[in-house]
Motif scaffolding. Sequence first.
Motif, PDB file in Angstrom:
ATOM      1  N   ARG A   1      32.664  31.254   0.157  1.00 31.74           N
ATOM      2  CA  ARG A   1      33.589  32.829   0.696  1.00 31.74           C
ATOM      3  C   ARG A   1      33.352  33.341   1.474  1.00 31.74           C
ATOM      4  O   ARG A   1      34.705  33.809   2.402  1.00 31.74           O
ATOM      5  N   LEU A   2      32.510  33.387   2.659  1.00 33.52           N
ATOM      6  CA  LEU A   2      32.669  33.615   3.833  1.00 33.52           C
ATOM      7  C   LEU A   2      34.262  32.468   4.608  1.00 33.52           C
ATOM      8  O   LEU A   2      35.333  32.843   5.441  1.00 33.52           O
TER       9      LEU A   2
ATOM     10  N   ALA B   1      35.776  25.783   8.950  1.00 31.63           N
ATOM     11  CA  ALA B   1      36.484  27.045   8.629  1.00 31.63           C
ATOM     12  C   ALA B   1      38.055  26.445   8.206  1.00 31.63           C
ATOM     13  O   ALA B   1      39.297  25.657   7.892  1.00 31.63           O
ATOM     14  N   ASP B   2      39.053  27.625   7.286  1.00 32.75           N
ATOM     15  CA  ASP B   2      39.563  27.866   7.354  1.00 32.75           C
ATOM     16  C   ASP B   2      41.133  26.961   7.712  1.00 32.75           C
ATOM     17  O   ASP B   2      41.757  27.384   8.957  1.00 32.75           O
ATOM     18  N   ALA B   3      42.210  25.806   7.046  1.00 31.39           N
ATOM     19  CA  ALA B   3      42.759  25.157   8.410  1.00 31.39           C
ATOM     20  C   ALA B   3      43.702  25.393   8.571  1.00 31.39           C
ATOM     21  O   ALA B   3      44.592  25.194   9.406  1.00 31.39           O
ATOM     22  N   THR B   4      43.887  26.040   7.371  1.00 40.29           N
ATOM     23  CA  THR B   4      45.428  27.472   7.838  1.00 40.29           C
ATOM     24  C   THR B   4      45.809  28.210   8.328  1.00 40.29           C
ATOM     25  O   THR B   4      46.172  28.808   8.608  1.00 40.29           O
ATOM     26  N   ASP B   5      44.793  28.968   8.510  1.00 39.86           N
ATOM     27  CA  ASP B   5      44.434  30.397   9.863  1.00 39.86           C
ATOM     28  C   ASP B   5      43.832  29.589  10.755  1.00 39.86           C
ATOM     29  O   ASP B   5      43.415  29.576  11.113  1.00 39.86           O
ATOM     30  N   PRO B   6      44.662  30.463  12.110  1.00 37.89           N
ATOM     31  CA  PRO B   6      44.911  30.125  13.246  1.00 37.89           C
ATOM     32  C   PRO B   6      44.065  30.774  13.975  1.00 37.89           C
ATOM     33  O   PRO B   6      43.468  30.023  14.835  1.00 37.89           O
ATOM     34  N   THR B   7      43.703  32.080  13.331  1.00 35.80           N
ATOM     35  CA  THR B   7      42.537  32.545  13.812  1.00 35.80           C
ATOM     36  C   THR B   7      41.198  32.005  13.576  1.00 35.80           C
ATOM     37  O   THR B   7      40.446  32.271  14.199  1.00 35.80           O
TER      38      THR B   7
END
Length: 325
Positions: A22-23, A42-48
């Motif tokens: 979820r996090l 961390a989500d590799a698709t999200d640069p932030t």
Amino acid sequence: MNDLRSSLRLAADEAGILEAARLLGLGRTVAFPTETVYGLGADATDPTAVALIYAAKERPRFNPLIAHLADLAAAQVQGVFDDAALALANAFWPGPLTLVVPAGPGCTVCDLARAGLASVALRVPGNTIARDLLARVGRPVAAPSANRSGRVSPTRAAHVRADLDGRIDAILDGGTAPVGVESTVVACLDGSPRLLRPGGVTRGDLERILGYAVAGPAPDDSARPIGPGLLASHYAPRARVRLDATTVAAGEAVLRFGGMPAVMDAYVSLDLSPGGDLTEAAANLFSALRSLDASGTESIAVAPIPQTGLGEAINDRLRRAAAPR
């Protein structure tokens, strides 16, 4: 996350894995176990979200990250696999192997995670907790080792907390990482695979599958790395590291191997494997370096370690730990 609040500890049960997923889905950072070391995910698709990894680790942004996936099919969406890459993936995934391949037309791993390169580093980990987490997230998860950049990699949740507590959102505690050194990294970009970083899969293992000798990194790979773990100074404790030591100075800590006799004037000493087992030595390497560093010594003398099998990976990490900083 700020430095004022302790990172959440999650047990590696169904509830903990669901919360970790979820996090990650919310763009947060979660350290999780793999069979090699703990990764900071961390989500590799999200640069932030990926930017949070670089900030927490204080990692140079020209150093690309490994994207972790639940299976080969998911990896093939992200990268283009030639015959050599596919043979290695089929032989060693799930497991401690990272493949650097051309990014595919459907690649969703963001430019920041790839350090702006046309290639992408991919791994399907062997740890079942990690794969369960990745399957629940349903997208690539960037996850370098969960430590401050350049420092000793973590093989236990306590090591992660010592380096990153309050800098990341959560730590999924899955016990001790059994391999103990990071994944082997192989570039499959031009029809001639190159071993960029030795690790949990040995050079001999690779060559057995490929049927030919594998070249090493190109001379400029450390200046503009195409894969992780190529910086000249890396995996370093606070104390200086002195390699191939056959004598010990007063007050030096000693990292022994193979039943080397304890040195009476050593500040403190540990043996990576009294029986000379390189698999055991690899599993103990980072934990031993952390323990010796915590003793307060200014220098760690390291006994000679064979270069065969996993010894190549052990010596690679030790050379980078000893490099000028």
